[in-house]
Design an enzyme around this catalytic site. Structure first.
Site, PDB file in Angstrom:
ATOM      1  N   GLU A 197       0.810  -1.231   0.000  1.00  0.00           N
ATOM      2  CA  GLU A 197       0.000   0.000   0.000  1.00  0.00           C
ATOM      3  C   GLU A 197       0.839   1.274   0.000  1.00  0.00           C
ATOM      4  O   GLU A 197       0.582   2.203  -0.744  1.00  0.00           O
ATOM      5  CB  GLU A 197      -0.923   0.049   1.233  1.00  0.00           C
ATOM      6  N   ASP A 247      -1.969  -5.180   3.477  1.00  0.00           N
ATOM      7  CA  ASP A 247      -2.143  -5.540   4.881  1.00  0.00           C
ATOM      8  C   ASP A 247      -3.021  -6.772   5.047  1.00  0.00           C
ATOM      9  O   ASP A 247      -3.946  -7.022   4.268  1.00  0.00           O
ATOM     10  CB  ASP A 247      -2.772  -4.377   5.664  1.00  0.00           C
ATOM     11  N   ASP A 258      -5.614  -7.653   6.673  1.00  0.00           N
ATOM     12  CA  ASP A 258      -6.918  -7.427   7.287  1.00  0.00           C
ATOM     13  C   ASP A 258      -7.931  -7.257   6.159  1.00  0.00           C
ATOM     14  O   ASP A 258      -7.597  -7.412   4.981  1.00  0.00           O
ATOM     15  CB  ASP A 258      -6.900  -6.208   8.226  1.00  0.00           C
ATOM     16  N   GLU A 308      -9.471  -4.619   4.903  1.00  0.00           N
ATOM     17  CA  GLU A 308      -9.163  -3.545   3.954  1.00  0.00           C
ATOM     18  C   GLU A 308      -8.032  -3.962   3.031  1.00  0.00           C
ATOM     19  O   GLU A 308      -8.079  -3.737   1.820  1.00  0.00           O
ATOM     20  CB  GLU A 308      -8.791  -2.260   4.703  1.00  0.00           C
ATOM     21  N   TYR A 329       2.027  -5.006  13.260  1.00  0.00           N
ATOM     22  CA  TYR A 329       0.846  -4.354  12.686  1.00  0.00           C
ATOM     23  C   TYR A 329      -0.019  -3.738  13.785  1.00  0.00           C
ATOM     24  O   TYR A 329      -0.284  -4.375  14.805  1.00  0.00           O
ATOM     25  CB  TYR A 329       0.044  -5.361  11.879  1.00  0.00           C
ATOM     26  N   ARG A 352      -3.210  -2.467  13.699  1.00  0.00           N
ATOM     27  CA  ARG A 352      -4.679  -2.592  13.722  1.00  0.00           C
ATOM     28  C   ARG A 352      -5.017  -4.036  14.083  1.00  0.00           C
ATOM     29  O   ARG A 352      -5.045  -4.910  13.222  1.00  0.00           O
ATOM     30  CB  ARG A 352      -5.283  -2.196  12.375  1.00  0.00           C
ATOM     31  N   HIS A 387      -4.258 -11.507  14.231  1.00  0.00           N
ATOM     32  CA  HIS A 387      -2.964 -10.848  14.370  1.00  0.00           C
ATOM     33  C   HIS A 387      -2.441 -11.033  15.790  1.00  0.00           C
ATOM     34  O   HIS A 387      -3.166 -11.395  16.700  1.00  0.00           O
ATOM     35  CB  HIS A 387      -3.103  -9.344  14.110  1.00  0.00           C
TER      36      HIS A 387
END
Length: 912
Positions: free
Chosen positions: A21, A107, A109, A111, A331, A333, A378
């Site tokens: 990203e 990432d 997740d 998103e 990470y 989040r 995570h």
């Protein structure tokens, strides 16, 4: 795996394109992968749902015209490549032509999964594709990720897309209701509206709160040869003495079997105890144990950074993002408190090395309790790597705020693997017999103290608290003398103490995030943007660190509660998160769920579509009205809240909190002169001219005629305004003065050297000349009306005086040392208003931050936010209208679907 090890010949000449990203992350990963890998960044999402105005003309009246989602055909979304990402997509396609393999390393997740899927749809690769995932950016982690890839998780993509469509439907259906019934430009969202409701509900409790007063008696006692200590009266004749917790929010005593002392009774008791002996009545001692907190998850990191570093949630996440991308932390989040085995080993080894083997338990501590609704597996947030770098080892590499946050994460992680703190708690009770005419025959005083004998994890870290609990007779760390039952003590002081109960504390960002998390509302990625949007939309403002709702928030919340109750119901909102988790796990179907939410299909809500179809029963005037009392009402108007009683009107100051608007305050505001005066009519336009008191000082303005007001908004002229000169007042300004002020800004002339126009203008910070982007201060306001072109050219001929060429103004206030930099924080007056500074970073005070009342904590928060932002980014290219619909997916999924761009500004109707 054939696609993992494809080779063109005997030598390893395979070219692999890796897409992440962010550019910062890409640079770091490229250094670890080396030759044979091209690492490129998508800079977040590349595709999104367009706004209706961005749709091609032929689609605006079709099934996608309202939402860019066809709600009647499986909720099929229509995606376009963002205008500012078209160049990036072209670059990625060119890179892909020279690649033998594509690795999507976004990432791990929902998103990130959606971004990877959108890249797959937009790039249409002809080479093998693998999904590469990792939770820390270290060399070992990246090399492991290359060797252990997987396919795109279609269920996660479904869940993210469902969330995106849900927010589009929610925002585009409910926000227009707010525009029509409250004020244009407002927004509604499934998380932000509930967060706003929580803040409003707390303020309602404060408004309804009635203070109660109660009195007590403190006695300062001392044993022979020992330091004095303070005890508090706890019982009279065997009945407990009332304290604050015994009163309700209505000010009434809830407990029956208590003694409620008033001032005369307390003072009389002090007099009756003077000279009377005090003796130890009981000694109680018990062991004390305190366990370390779990490693950080996203919400607890935001809470603790707010408490200890005065960071806003937005600041915390920006800094954490940089630390993650640079390989310092894992990470950021996550809602998992789990640590990997390598992390457990690293934390235990470091704790043993730094604090001793006796500070580390024989068995690793595991925080396996699963957080409700946890999205992804995570780890907790921790220092990156299999060997943690200490704060001292990274101090030179990080900025002050980055270092402060890294140190917080490091300490919390190390402490989580250390032994409990141990000690003992002693409670001493003392008895005395009042003399004289006192109605009481026995008085009992108490004091407690906790002594830590083994600090354990406290040697590394101690968790902060949002609100210290009320402690009547205890204090951690207080040492008490060794006494036995019957021992006499000396009375050094007796004093009656008055107390008043306090209203429920307002939320801070930290405590609001905690409240949302406890109710299972929102997710790690939503808390920071939610805090930001409710502040930016004007639903709340800050007083110090407290979140204060505006009257606008009251009106919006009332409308949603009365007409869209389920949408702001705490349990219903939490259930939405459960449902999204179920879709992510493949246990529920996205189309079926969206159909129930929007059309009803047996849902208790009855369907969002049905809720917004009949708005005729919503009385806008009633929704925007709050009864104050004695015929006074507060109305939320187009230009802000105001009070009204008959023909009387008065504006409500922006910084007046709702719970401060008492009946007495309302009477005071209505009785004060409004300052508004009608001066006459402009003979040139026929418009009335009035003088008013405004937020930035007194000014004059013209009032549009009835015919002009009736024109469509695009054709309606804009009224001219002009600030009063400092020599003018609202009471003395004349029509001639006003007409002169309305001629400003005045064109002085054109500079013959460069052909640029020079104007004289009166700004918020005084009179000045403007030529292009070059502004020069004028010494007096009168010069605005008299300065000639030659005089103006002479001003521009002089070198421009900047900050260092001027005498420094003395600070307005000194607040104390910044908790991060250690430098003193000063409040100063600048060209653009008052600001705070620690000598290196400046931050302008915001709305609601008064020079006289801004606290050290608030100033530190503003400075931290400014440091985290860094240089102002360049303006993104304007979004262009989409030309063609997105292509259908070739496999598994028919419609090309996906999500909103990470970090992109949300449109008015699509915020969460």
């Amino acid at each position: 795996m054939a696609q993992k090890s494809a080779q063109k010949d005997g030598q390893n000449r395979t070219r692999r394109l890796v897409i992440v990203e962010s550019p910062a992350k890409g640079q770091k990963i490229a250094g670890y992968l080396g030759a044979g890998y091209d690492v490129e960044a998508s800079a977040g999402h590349i595709r999104d749902l367009p706004t209706p105005s961005e749709l091609p003309p032929e689609m605006k009246k079709g099934p996608f015209g309202k939402f860019a989602v066809d709600v009647d055909n499986g909720f099929e979304p229509y995606y376009v490549v963002d205008a500012d990402k078209k160049k990036k997509v072209s670059e990625l396609r060119r890179k892909l032509k020279d690649a033998d393999e594509l690795l999507l390393a976004t990432d791990d997740d929902r998103e990130g999964e959606a971004i990877a899927w959108h890249l797959l749809q937009a790039l249409e690769p002809k080479v093998p594709v693998r999904r590469m995932v990792f939770t820390e950016i270290t060399k070992d982690a990246i090399l492991r990720a290359v060797e252990n890839t997987r396919e795109i998780d279609q269920h996660r993509v479904d869940a993210q897309e469902t969330r995106r469509i849900l927010d589009r439907l929610y925002g585009y259906e409910v926000s227009p209701v707010l525009w029509r019934k409250v004020r244009a430009g407002l927004s509604a969202g499934r998380v932000q509206s509930v967060a706003t409701r929580l803040v409003v509900q707390r303020e309602r409790e404060r408004i309804a709160f009635r203070a109660a007063s109660y009195w007590g008696v403190d006695a300062e006692l001392a044993a022979t040869g020992e330091a004095p200590f303070t005890t508090r009266l706890v019982a009279l004749d065997g009945t407990r003495v009332a304290t604050g917790r015994d009163f309700g929010d209505d000010g009434q005593l809830r407990a029956r079997e208590v003694v409620h002392l008033d001032e005369p009774a307390a003072q009389g008791l002090v007099a009756a105890l003077e000279g009377r002996p005090f003796a130890v009545r009981s000694v109680e001692e018990k062991p004390y144990t305190r366990r370390p907190a779990a490693p950080f998850i996203t919400s607890t990191l935001q809470q603790e950074a707010s408490r200890k570093l005065r960071f806003s949630s937005d600041t915390t996440m920006r800094i954490a993002q940089r630390l993650y991308e640079e390989g310092y932390i894992t990470y950021m989040r996550t809602d998992s408190t789990t640590l990997s085995q390598s992390a457990l080993d690293a934390a235990r080894a470091q704790a043993r090395e730094l604090y001793g083997a006796d500070h580390v338990p024989d068995v690793p501590r595991r925080y396996e309790k699963k957080v409700k609704n946890a999205q992804e597996a995570h780890e907790a947030i921790r220092p990156a790597g299999e060997v943690f770098r200490t704060p001292g080892q990274v101090a030179r590499e990080l900025s002050r705020d980055e270092f402060a946050l890294y140190e917080l994460i490091w300490k919390r992680t190390i402490a989580s693997q250390m032994n409990d703190a141990r000690g003992s708690t002693a409670t001493l009770r003392f008895g005395a017999e009042p003399g004289g005419a006192s109605p009481y025959r026995d008085a009992e005083f108490s004091v407690s103290g906790t002594v830590i004998t083994f600090r354990g994890f406290l040697a590394a870290y101690e968790e902060g608290r949002d609100e210290e609990p009320a402690r009547d007779d205890s204090a951690e760390g207080r040492r008490l003398p060794v006494l036995a039952v019957g021992d006499r003590v000396e009375v050094q002081r007796l004093a009656a103490e008055g107390h008043v109960t306090s209203p429920p504390a307002r939320y801070t960002e930290a405590s609001l995030i905690k409240a949302l998390e406890e109710r299972s509302i929102g997710r790690p990625s939503t808390y920071s943007p939610t805090m930001k949007v409710i502040l930016n939309r004007g639903y709340v403002f800050k007083k110090g660190s407290a979140l204060v709702p505006t009257w606008l928030a009251f009106a919006v919340t009332r409308l949603l509660e009365e007409h869209f109750g389920e949408l702001v119901d705490y349990d219903f909102t939490a259930e939405m998160e459960d449902d999204l988790d179920s879709i992510a796990g493949g246990r529920s179907d996205r189309v079926e769920w969206l159909s129930k939410f929007y059309f009803g299909s047996g849902n208790e809500l009855g369907g969002l579509k049905g809720l917004v179809e009949d708005l005729g029963d919503i009385d806008a005037r009633d929704i925007n009205t709050v009864e104050v009392g004695e015929g006074i009402v507060l109305r939320v108007g187009r230009y802000g809240p105001y009070l009204e009683r008959g023909d009387q009107r008065a504006s409500v100051p922006d910084d007046l909190a709702p719970d401060e608007l008492t009946l007495e305050k309302a009477e005071e505001l209505l009785a004060a002169p409004s300052g508004d005066r009608e001066l006459g009519t402009d003979p040139a336009t026929g418009r009335a001219v009035v003088a008013k008191a405004g937020r930035f000082g007194p000014y004059v303005t013209e009032v549009l005629t009835a015919e002009e007001e009736a024109l469509p908004a695009r054709s309606r002229p804009k009224p001219r305004t002009g600030s009063l000169f400092t020599t003018m007042t609202l009471d003395t300004v004349t029509l001639d003065d006003a007409l002169t002020l309305l001629t400003l800004p005045r064109v002085v002339g054109v500079d013959p050297a460069d052909g640029q126009e020079i104007t004289a203008q009166n700004g918020r910070y005084g009179p000045y000349l403007k030529k292009g982007t070059d502004s020069r201060t004028l010494p007096s306001e009168e010069q605005l009306l008299t300065i000639t072109l030659d005089e103006a050219l002479a001003v521009y001929a002089q070198p421009k005086q900047r900050g260092r060429g001027r005498a420094a103004a003395p600070p307005l206030r000194e607040l104390g040392a910044d908790p991060v930099s250690g430098a003193p924080i000063l409040v100063k007056d600048g060209r653009f208003g008052p600001y705070v500074t620690d000598g290196e970073t400046n931050a302008t005070l915001r709305k609601g931050d008064a020079v006289e009342s801004v606290t050290l904590e608030r100033a530190a928060e503003l400075l931290s936010e400014k440091r985290a932002k860094g240089p102002a980014p360049k303006k993104a290219a304007a979004r262009k209208t989409a030309k063609a619909p997105a292509k259908k997916a070739a496999a598994k999924k028919a419609p090309a679907r996906g999500a909103a761009a990470k970090g992109a500004a949300a449109t008015t109707a699509t915020t969460e």
